[in-house]
Design a protein around this motif. Structure first.
Motif: not given
Length: 487
Positions: A125-126, A131-132, A173-174, A318-321
């Motif tokens: 998710q994160l 953006g990856f 996929v990265e 930011k993304y964890i929230s």
């Protein structure tokens, strides 16, 4: 064109009968799938022995056979390759056949008893939010960027893993996050893969039907870290007494995380309620929608991993929230009648204790905590009384029921769970074999502001009884019953 000798690169060979300079089509370890010019890998399984199906595979057109014991009958024109370990050989062959796809992305393995699915899924998710293009190999699902596939095992067989990784390469996929089970490690399903990192969550009582002892279970997990390359990172939970054991012999760069111990990544719980967790991680504060101390560990592992893979502190926080709970992992809703229903995959003593302690730390104690729980059949029986003890000690009422009985008698399983209940807790116990009826019973017991925990199956949408899987979804069932009761 795939040449057999190229596919056998890195496989330790014992003997070869015939030529390895032959072109092959596909690789199979299930003789029923073999067709013309395929390779058949004979594996000694726990249920059946692939060596018994060599003749059948050859009759169906196998051009080559990989085996640990050469058959008595050698068919002219077929190449026979004897190896010490067929599962290990299959893993190297699968990686070679799919052109070593793990080398073309950053693959991170997550291992431990509890938390694997949550950590891997939330990392997916994160990094997607960042953006990856991201891949996921988990108990719940397989994701190739935005495309979803149904998961069949926590860690699939090595052919399936490499097939998905190849799809990920083709999709650009990265990063890929992968659950690594003890069965997967023991059966060489992860052999031949190139990992960029490994994460250890915790180690508790589980799978002792397969591994026979806790020491063997621990050492299998440790083997994953022993095999990491020097270029990888090894991230371990040092609040778990086995955390440092995992990284003793690894060549990877070592990093630690903890809530209680001195560690590279440290977190403190500032608030913990049904609204979420408010954490301080390495002096930075972050709020997350996830709940409970066990999730504080998961979030900390995710934060550390995101930084080790190149995200900035601000990006990670930011993304964890923004992260959402994983299917079947402390999923909850509140009914119109103000009953809180929680569905969680907790199917080990430690996981059940963690979830119940989390609920007890949040609730005011004026409410009932009603737990619905069972144990799976044909699995480790020694944990059953422990589950009964924990459920009855930490709940105000308990409904013991059927989980996935498989080929066992569900009533006999419930009797073994009940043996762990202490005399002072007998009055809390009700046993209802039918799981749907057990959930209904819990709903009928619950009043305003009470809490129902339905543990053990989580994300599973089936119940397995005598080899047959029937549709069964704890969340749908409890939601439906509570809505029906509020009409």
């Amino acid at each position: 064109m795939n040449i057999l000798k190229d596919i056998l690169y890195k496989v330790p060979l014992e003997a070869v009968v015939g030529s390895t300079a032959v072109a092959i089509n596909g690789i199979h370890f299930d003789s029923r799938k073999v067709s013309l010019n395929d390779v058949f890998v004979a594996i000694e399984g726990t249920v059946s022995n692939g060596h018994d199906f060599i003749d059948k595979a050859v009759d169906q057109g196998a051009l080559a056979v990989i085996c640990q014991v050469l058959p008595d009958t050698i068919v002219n024109g077929v190449t026979y390759v004897q190896v010490k370990d067929s599962q290990q050989a299959l893993a190297f062959m699968a990686a070679n056949y799919y052109e070593n796809p793990s080398e073309n992305l950053k693959l991170v393995g997550v291992t431990g008893t509890n938390g694997k699915t949550t950590v891997a899924s939330l990392l997916y998710q994160l990094f997607t939010k960042a953006g990856f293009k991201v891949g996921l190999l988990s108990t719940v699902q397989v994701m190739v960027a935005e495309e979803s596939f149904k998961a069949t095992h926590t860690t699939p067989d090595s052919l399936t893993i490499n097939s998905y990784l190849r799809k990920m390469n083709e999709a650009g996929v990265e990063f890929c996050f992968m659950e690594v089970s003890s069965h997967g490690i023991a059966q060489h399903r992860t052999t031949g893969l190139t990992f960029a990192g490994g994460i250890f969550t915790n180690l508790t009582h589980e799978h002792l039907d397969y591994h026979k002892s806790f020491a063997e279970y621990r050492d299998v997990k440790k083997k994953f870290f022993d095999q990491l390359p020097a270029s990888a990172f090894a991230l371990t939970n040092v609040d778990d007494k086995n955390g440092r054991v995992m990284i003793q012999n690894t060549r990877a760069k070592k990093y630690t995380y903890a809530l209680k111990s001195v560690a590279d990544y440290k977190a403190q719980i500032l608030e913990n309620d049904f609204g979420g967790l408010f954490l301080k991680i390495n002096d930075k504060e972050v709020w997350t929608k996830l709940i409970g101390t066990f999730n504080a560990y998961n979030i900390l592992a995710i934060y550390a991993t995101s930084e080790l893979l190149g995200l900035t502190t601000i990006e990670s926080l930011k993304y964890i929230s923004e992260l959402e709970a994983v299917s079947g992992r402390f999923q909850y809703f509140i009914s119109e009648g103000k009953v809180t229903a929680i569905v969680d995959y907790a199917h080990t003593p430690d996981a059940l204790q963690n979830v119940l302690e989390t609920i007890n730390s949040i609730r005011t104690k004026n409410e009932e905590l009603i737990t619905v729980v069972g144990c799976g059949g044909d699995r480790d029986r020694t944990k059953r009384p422990k589950m009964g003890h924990i459920a009855s000690a930490l709940s105000t009422k308990v409904v013991f029921t059927s989980d996935n009985p498989r080929t066992e008698d569900p009533d006999a399983i419930i009797e073994e769970i009940e043996k762990g209940v202490e005399p002072q807790n007998f009055k809390k116990i009700t046993s209802v074999t039918n799981r749907k009826q057990a959930i209904r019973t819990a709903c009928q017991m619950a009043g305003k502001n009470d809490i129902i925990l339905i543990a053990g199956k989580g994300h599973e949408t089936y119940q397995e009884i005598n080899g047959e899987r029937k549709d069964f979804d704890d969340l749908k069932i409890v939601t439906g019953i509570l809505k029906e009761m509020n009409k």
